[in-house]
Motif scaffolding. Structure first.
Motif, mmCIF file in Angstrom:
data_model
loop_
_atom_site.group_PDB
_atom_site.id
_atom_site.type_symbol
_atom_site.label_atom_id
_atom_site.label_comp_id
_atom_site.label_asym_id
_atom_site.label_seq_id
_atom_site.Cartn_x
_atom_site.Cartn_y
_atom_site.Cartn_z
ATOM 1 N N ILE A 130 0.947 -1.249 0.174
ATOM 2 C CA ILE A 130 0.110 0.006 -0.036
ATOM 3 C C ILE A 130 0.796 1.153 -0.012
ATOM 4 C CG2 ILE A 130 -1.800 1.086 1.277
ATOM 5 C CD1 ILE A 130 -2.511 -1.539 2.672
ATOM 6 N N ASP A 131 0.526 2.077 -0.949
ATOM 7 C CA ASP A 131 1.551 3.214 -0.961
ATOM 8 C C ASP A 131 1.100 4.266 0.389
ATOM 9 O OD1 ASP A 131 2.778 3.567 -3.377
ATOM 10 O OD2 ASP A 131 0.958 3.297 -4.454
ATOM 11 N N THR A 132 2.113 4.695 0.921
ATOM 12 C CA THR A 132 2.154 5.146 2.317
ATOM 13 C C THR A 132 2.678 6.644 2.310
ATOM 14 O OG1 THR A 132 2.929 2.832 3.222
ATOM 15 C CG2 THR A 132 2.970 4.907 4.641
ATOM 16 N N ILE A 133 1.924 7.329 3.223
ATOM 17 C CA ILE A 133 2.155 8.783 3.118
ATOM 18 C C ILE A 133 2.821 8.796 4.663
ATOM 19 C CG2 ILE A 133 1.434 11.280 3.131
ATOM 20 C CD1 ILE A 133 -1.167 10.035 1.849
ATOM 21 N N LEU A 134 3.968 9.160 4.811
ATOM 22 C CA LEU A 134 4.726 9.624 6.027
ATOM 23 C C LEU A 134 4.499 10.798 6.666
ATOM 24 C CD1 LEU A 134 6.525 8.351 8.528
ATOM 25 C CD2 LEU A 134 8.439 9.250 7.260
ATOM 26 N N HIS A 135 3.741 11.267 7.769
ATOM 27 C CA HIS A 135 3.801 12.568 8.125
ATOM 28 C C HIS A 135 5.059 13.038 8.737
ATOM 29 C CE1 HIS A 135 -0.938 12.584 9.151
ATOM 30 N NE2 HIS A 135 -0.625 11.663 8.288
ATOM 31 N N LEU A 136 5.453 14.105 8.491
ATOM 32 C CA LEU A 136 6.742 14.466 9.019
ATOM 33 C C LEU A 136 6.771 15.720 9.612
ATOM 34 C CD1 LEU A 136 9.654 13.810 9.576
ATOM 35 C CD2 LEU A 136 10.496 14.649 7.124
ATOM 36 N N THR A 137 7.035 16.112 11.071
ATOM 37 C CA THR A 137 6.980 17.388 11.533
ATOM 38 C C THR A 137 8.600 17.937 11.476
ATOM 39 O OG1 THR A 137 6.978 16.654 13.606
ATOM 40 C CG2 THR A 137 4.970 16.963 13.008
ATOM 41 N N CYS A 138 8.527 19.370 11.432
ATOM 42 C CA CYS A 138 9.913 19.798 11.463
ATOM 43 C C CYS A 138 10.300 20.665 12.571
ATOM 44 C CB CYS A 138 10.052 20.468 10.163
ATOM 45 S SG CYS A 138 9.144 22.106 10.021
ATOM 46 N N THR A 139 9.438 21.036 13.283
ATOM 47 C CA THR A 139 10.094 22.036 14.468
ATOM 48 C C THR A 139 10.297 21.154 15.741
ATOM 49 O OG1 THR A 139 7.624 22.345 15.135
ATOM 50 C CG2 THR A 139 8.650 23.836 13.752
ATOM 51 N N ASN A 140 10.907 21.561 16.680
ATOM 52 C CA ASN A 140 11.485 21.068 17.753
ATOM 53 C C ASN A 140 12.175 19.380 17.487
ATOM 54 O OD1 ASN A 140 10.466 22.614 19.648
ATOM 55 N ND2 ASN A 140 8.572 21.489 19.937
ATOM 56 N N MET A 141 12.696 19.567 16.431
ATOM 57 C CA MET A 141 13.562 18.317 15.816
ATOM 58 C C MET A 141 14.913 18.716 16.046
ATOM 59 S SD MET A 141 11.490 15.887 14.297
ATOM 60 C CE MET A 141 11.976 15.153 12.548
ATOM 61 N N VAL A 142 15.692 17.980 16.480
ATOM 62 C CA VAL A 142 17.313 18.276 16.507
ATOM 63 C C VAL A 142 17.795 18.092 15.333
ATOM 64 C CG1 VAL A 142 17.345 17.076 18.709
ATOM 65 C CG2 VAL A 142 17.642 15.727 16.953
ATOM 66 N N PRO A 143 18.921 18.807 15.120
ATOM 67 C CA PRO A 143 19.457 18.797 13.783
ATOM 68 C C PRO A 143 20.039 17.561 13.307
ATOM 69 C CG PRO A 143 20.588 20.697 15.258
ATOM 70 C CD PRO A 143 19.556 19.881 16.027
ATOM 71 N N GLY A 144 19.702 17.360 11.939
ATOM 72 C CA GLY A 144 19.917 16.034 11.230
ATOM 73 C C GLY A 144 18.767 14.995 11.467
ATOM 74 N N LEU A 145 17.813 15.095 12.300
ATOM 75 C CA LEU A 145 16.794 14.190 12.170
ATOM 76 C C LEU A 145 15.919 14.297 11.047
ATOM 77 C CD1 LEU A 145 15.546 12.100 14.044
ATOM 78 C CD2 LEU A 145 14.175 13.684 15.229
ATOM 79 N N VAL A 146 15.706 15.523 10.803
ATOM 80 C CA VAL A 146 14.964 15.577 9.259
ATOM 81 C C VAL A 146 15.414 14.734 8.045
ATOM 82 C CG1 VAL A 146 14.012 17.050 7.529
ATOM 83 C CG2 VAL A 146 13.823 17.698 9.916
ATOM 84 N N ASP A 147 16.692 14.945 7.962
ATOM 85 C CA ASP A 147 17.466 14.126 6.974
ATOM 86 C C ASP A 147 17.669 12.706 7.141
ATOM 87 O OD1 ASP A 147 18.106 16.458 5.624
ATOM 88 O OD2 ASP A 147 20.162 16.612 6.443
ATOM 89 N N ASP A 148 17.608 12.422 8.407
ATOM 90 C CA ASP A 148 17.608 10.959 8.696
ATOM 91 C C ASP A 148 16.285 10.018 8.523
ATOM 92 O OD1 ASP A 148 20.378 10.832 9.688
ATOM 93 O OD2 ASP A 148 19.910 11.104 11.686
ATOM 94 N N ALA A 149 15.162 10.962 8.622
ATOM 95 C CA ALA A 149 14.051 10.591 8.544
ATOM 96 C C ALA A 149 13.878 10.372 6.841
ATOM 97 C CB ALA A 149 12.968 11.392 9.262
ATOM 98 N N LEU A 150 14.186 11.455 6.234
ATOM 99 C CA LEU A 150 13.974 11.349 5.035
ATOM 100 C C LEU A 150 14.619 10.259 3.890
ATOM 101 C CD1 LEU A 150 13.792 15.097 4.110
ATOM 102 C CD2 LEU A 150 11.978 13.502 3.908
ATOM 103 N N ARG A 151 15.974 10.143 4.513
ATOM 104 C CA ARG A 151 16.957 9.107 3.988
ATOM 105 C C ARG A 151 16.102 7.625 4.233
ATOM 106 N NH1 ARG A 151 21.345 12.677 5.759
ATOM 107 N NH2 ARG A 151 21.993 13.546 3.838
ATOM 108 N N THR A 152 15.764 7.335 5.528
ATOM 109 C CA THR A 152 15.118 6.259 6.036
ATOM 110 C C THR A 152 13.950 6.001 5.059
ATOM 111 O OG1 THR A 152 15.851 6.311 8.237
ATOM 112 C CG2 THR A 152 14.297 4.874 7.830
#
Length: 606
Positions: free
Chosen positions: A75-97
């Motif tokens: 099933i095609d999946t939509i991952l919610h991703l919030t960006c505030t209160n995220m430690v540096p690097g966590l956004v990149d890690d989530a997107l790469r995973t």
């Protein structure tokens, strides 16, 4: 596959829908949710979305759940991703995973507001709003070609700005111009207001697909909680309809199904809206029944006119569900109309939490920890009680005495909330106000409680729930933060004089845990007896749910402290409280004596 491509290729005459889930807090709930998703996949949703906890607090579980639905269920999946209160690097890690797991769709959200005051910003400063995340992904050669990006919209105004429509439309337009491919709206219950908003969106030149958020009302208390959290405006007619059935979960659920059908028919009738987004709360039966009544289940081709023409029995008006005459006025309707805070019912009331009804009703923190819906969240993935910005009512406590004063002001209704209680004290708890204040003055900061009740009618204004002609009972319990010395004293008194009638759980930040409850025992503390039904247990206190809540409770202290600069009196004190205090829950089984628990704890009154 990218959602924008799927929508473009979807037959125009065939409505589509997406299902939203949150990652359960327990391993058992996670496993059971996978089974539920497997069943719901037979309804042929165009995609499934998975929420993301504030600050990445559910990162691993969100990525695991999204990866499994994408890879194992196809099933095609939509991952919610919030960006505030995220430690540096966590956004990149989530997107790469996400990319590595084949996920191509991201719902880019702001999340909780940035922490702190103007001089303290302990977050990745690149991300303050959802548009920052959209711009970041679209500017990245690594991520932009891979991801389809969705953004949130708020037909009734953003919770932080419900007065300036021009600003809200400008923000939405900026997100689309930054590269958003589709829009998912916050849930709503006023279809006419949504259609008016939709007309304005299109006039502003925003042409990407819009998917309205829909949540069939699960229970009255859950409905009020979501309405308060999201600041949703509910038509007074709905509140009036709900008033006479608010204590009967089954009638409320049926009403919610019919209301959802009615809303969906209205918003999809003009041809612009081609699909809807279901906020499931990790439940399935209501969503399934809505789709069956729409004749959308399995992706069958249906239009609004065809539905009405083919229905063997015309869909009845929503108001016909309410069959019990009543002369009561709707205080809740008046409160919502005037935009005041609606009191949320105490934990467990009206929320059936045994395993046999997992598919029927939400399963809050006092429910069965094995349920997929245990610890139900809000639409955008918040973890329930969350500090957010420091509330003016809380002040800036720098001493334990000032904390005690905050908890007392909440009990006296001088503070509308605390970091641990998102609403004013309930009418039920007002009946034990004297005891709660006495314990709080003694340094036991109370965060949850209920009085004992012995066989009251299910229609009782303060304690009633469930169908009419039934009876409800409950045991008294109290939950509080205290010192280890208090834990020692209560343990000793239970051993010496508890007589087997007093159970407790206690835990601290470091993982120390104490209890006199057998490992597999479960204490049902609220139950009802109704004609033609088995006994219904609605509030359960047991080991796993307490420990799960304990993790969240101490994270709230951490979050609260982070609003203040390192070294400040407030941060130093809150950190010390987090390290040294225990969370303790004490239950008395003698529900025949309403004073039993309070008499037992009398030594701790001040």
């Amino acid at each position: 596959m990218k959602l924008s491509d799927k929508i473009a290729a979807h037959p125009a005459h065939r409505p589509f829908y997406t299902f939203e889930f949150f990652p359960p807090r327990t391993d058992q709930g996670f496993d059971n949710l996978l089974t539920r998703i497997s069943r719901l996949s037979n309804l042929d949703p165009i995609a499934i979305s998975v929420t993301w906890g504030a600050g990445g607090s559910t990162k691993d579980r969100s990525l695991d759940l999204a990866g499994i639905t994408q890879a194992d269920y196809g099933i095609d999946t939509i991952l919610h991703l919030t960006c505030t209160n995220m430690v540096p690097g966590l956004v990149d890690d989530a997107l790469r995973t996400a990319k590595a797991r084949g996920i191509q769709n991201i719902l880019a959200l702001r999340g909780d507001p940035p922490r702190g005051q103007e001089h303290w910003t302990p977050i990745d400063s690149r991300f303050s709003h959802g548009v920052d995340l959209v711009k970041y992904i679209r500017s990245s050669p690594e991520f932009s070609p891979h991801f389809c990006i969705g953004v949130a919209a708020y037909p009734e105004g953003h919770p932080d700005n419900q007065t300036d429509d021009d600003v809200n439309f400008d923000v939405l337009k900026e997100k689309v111009e930054a590269g958003a491919d589709f829009i998912v709206t916050q849930l709503f219950y006023d279809a006419d207001r949504f259609l008016h908003w939709l007309e304005r969106v299109r006039r502003e030149g925003i042409s990407v697909p819009i998917i309205p958020g829909v949540m069939p009302i699960p229970t009255y208390s859950s409905f009020l909680r979501v309405v308060n959290l999201c600041r949703i405006q509910v038509p007074p007619s709905i509140m009036i309809d709900l008033e006479p059935i608010r204590h009967d979960d089954q009638l409320v659920k049926e009403y919610g199904i019919r209301l959802a059908v009615d809303i969906i028919l209205k918003v999809t009738g003009n041809g612009d809206i081609r699909g809807v987004h279901f906020c499931t709360l990790n439940l399935e039966k209501s969503v399934q029944l809505v789709l069956e009544r729409l004749k959308w289940a399995g992706g069958s081709p249906t239009t609004r006119n065809k539905l009405i023409a083919d229905s063997p029995v015309p869909l009845p008006p929503i108001s016909e569900l309410v069959v019990t005459p009543t002369t009561a006025t709707s205080d809740a309707a008046a409160a919502l109309t005037s935009k005041t805070t609606v009191e949320i019912e105490p934990p467990g009331r009206g929320e059936i939490n045994n395993a046999a009804t997992w598919d029927d009703f939400p399963n809050g923190r006092f429910g069965d920890y094995k349920s997929p819906a245990f610890g139900a969240q809000d639409q955008w993935g918040g973890l329930g009680l969350s500090v957010h910005p420091v509330h003016p009512d809380w002040g800036n406590p720098a001493t334990a005495e000032e904390l005690t004063d905050l908890f007392l002001r909440h009990l006296d209704s001088k503070a509308a909330s605390t970091p641990f209680s998102s609403s004013p004290l309930s009418a039920e708890s007002q009946t034990i106000l004297h005891q709660l204040k006495a314990l709080t003055r003694g340094g036991l900061w109370t965060v949850c409680s209920q009085p004992a009740v012995d066989t009251l009618p299910s229609t009782d204004e303060n304690f009633g729930w469930g169908p009419r002609d039934g009876y409800v009972s409950q045991k008294a319990f109290i939950e509080f933060f205290c010192t280890e010395e208090v834990v020692d004293k209560i343990e000793k008194k239970i051993r010496l004089s508890g007589g087997g009638s007093v159970h407790y759980f206690a835990a601290n930040l470091q993982g120390d845990f104490r209890t006199n409850v057998p490992e597999d025992a479960r204490n049902a503390v609220t139950w009802g007896v109704f004609p033609g039904k088995e006994i219904v247990q609605t509030t359960i206190i047991e080991r796993e749910s307490f420990l799960t809540w304990k993790e969240e409770a101490f994270s709230i202290w951490t979050e609260w402290a982070s609003f203040y600069p390192p070294g400040s009196d407030q941060r130093t004190m809150l950190d010390e409280v987090r390290r040294t205090r225990w969370l303790m829950s004490v239950l008395h089984h003698n529900f025949k004596n309403p004073g039993a628990l309070w008499d037992f704890l009398v030594d701790f009154y001040s």
